[in-house]
Write a protein that holds these residues in place. Structure first.
Motif, PDB file in Angstrom:
ATOM      1  N   ASP A 182       0.743  -1.220  -0.065  1.00  0.00           N
ATOM      2  CA  ASP A 182       0.038   0.003   0.119  1.00  0.00           C
ATOM      3  C   ASP A 182       0.958   1.395   0.007  1.00  0.00           C
ATOM      4  N   ASP A 183       0.406   2.089  -0.912  1.00  0.00           N
ATOM      5  CA  ASP A 183       1.199   3.758  -0.814  1.00  0.00           C
ATOM      6  C   ASP A 183       1.397   4.176   0.462  1.00  0.00           C
ATOM      7  N   ALA A 184       0.299   4.210   1.299  1.00  0.00           N
ATOM      8  CA  ALA A 184       0.404   4.711   2.504  1.00  0.00           C
ATOM      9  C   ALA A 184       1.698   3.947   3.696  1.00  0.00           C
ATOM     10  N   ASP A 185       1.609   2.744   3.481  1.00  0.00           N
ATOM     11  CA  ASP A 185       2.525   1.925   4.315  1.00  0.00           C
ATOM     12  C   ASP A 185       3.988   2.052   3.665  1.00  0.00           C
ATOM     13  N   LEU A 186       4.275   2.457   2.466  1.00  0.00           N
ATOM     14  CA  LEU A 186       5.534   2.562   2.008  1.00  0.00           C
ATOM     15  C   LEU A 186       6.036   3.897   2.293  1.00  0.00           C
ATOM     16  N   ALA A 187       4.958   4.868   2.295  1.00  0.00           N
ATOM     17  CA  ALA A 187       5.238   6.194   2.950  1.00  0.00           C
ATOM     18  C   ALA A 187       6.108   6.298   4.374  1.00  0.00           C
ATOM     19  N   LEU A 188       5.106   5.680   5.129  1.00  0.00           N
ATOM     20  CA  LEU A 188       5.665   5.466   6.399  1.00  0.00           C
ATOM     21  C   LEU A 188       6.815   4.813   6.726  1.00  0.00           C
ATOM     22  N   ILE A 189       7.241   3.508   5.787  1.00  0.00           N
ATOM     23  CA  ILE A 189       8.383   2.838   5.778  1.00  0.00           C
ATOM     24  C   ILE A 189       9.636   4.170   5.409  1.00  0.00           C
ATOM     25  N   LYS A 190       9.188   4.935   4.407  1.00  0.00           N
ATOM     26  CA  LYS A 190      10.279   5.624   3.894  1.00  0.00           C
ATOM     27  C   LYS A 190      10.607   6.789   4.880  1.00  0.00           C
ATOM     28  N   GLU A 191       9.553   7.158   5.666  1.00  0.00           N
ATOM     29  CA  GLU A 191       9.628   8.169   6.887  1.00  0.00           C
ATOM     30  C   GLU A 191      10.581   7.598   7.917  1.00  0.00           C
ATOM     31  N   ALA A 192      10.110   6.360   8.343  1.00  0.00           N
ATOM     32  CA  ALA A 192      10.932   5.506   9.529  1.00  0.00           C
ATOM     33  C   ALA A 192      12.273   5.399   9.180  1.00  0.00           C
ATOM     34  N   ALA A 193      12.562   4.993   8.041  1.00  0.00           N
ATOM     35  CA  ALA A 193      14.038   4.871   7.540  1.00  0.00           C
ATOM     36  C   ALA A 193      14.832   6.055   7.578  1.00  0.00           C
TER      37      ALA A 193
END
Length: 90
Positions: free
Chosen positions: A11-22
């Motif tokens: 999901d795009d929202a999950d990928l955005a959260l992963i990008k932010e956390a990384a």
């Protein structure tokens, strides 16, 4: 550790959260995803033998009293249930 490439849909929202956390943690997005895969794999693992055999008894320290809670809230003692465990061999 040998790594194997795979493709997944996310999901795009999950990928955005992963990008932010990384970015916040200073690690790669791939590392975040590998950690997530590992955690899920371990959480869903089925062990060959039970952690505790049926005939074993586990002492969880007994019930917690109101006094134990008051003492813990006031910061007294040296940890949870400290009064109850004083004098016991470790």
């Amino acid at each position: 550790m040998a790594l194997k490439r795979t493709n997944v849909y996310a999901d795009d929202a999950d990928l955005a959260l992963i990008k932010e956390a990384a970015a916040r943690l200073g690690v790669s997005e791939a590392e975040m995803i590998r950690e997530g895969i590992h955690r899920i794999a371990m959480a869903r693992r089925v062990w060959d033998e039970p952690f505790i055999a049926d005939e074993e008894t586990v002492d969880l320290g007994g019930p917690v009293t109101h006094d134990d809670v008051r003492e813990a809230r006031s910061g007294g003692g040296s940890g949870a249930g400290s009064r109850r465990h004083r004098g016991r061999a470790a």
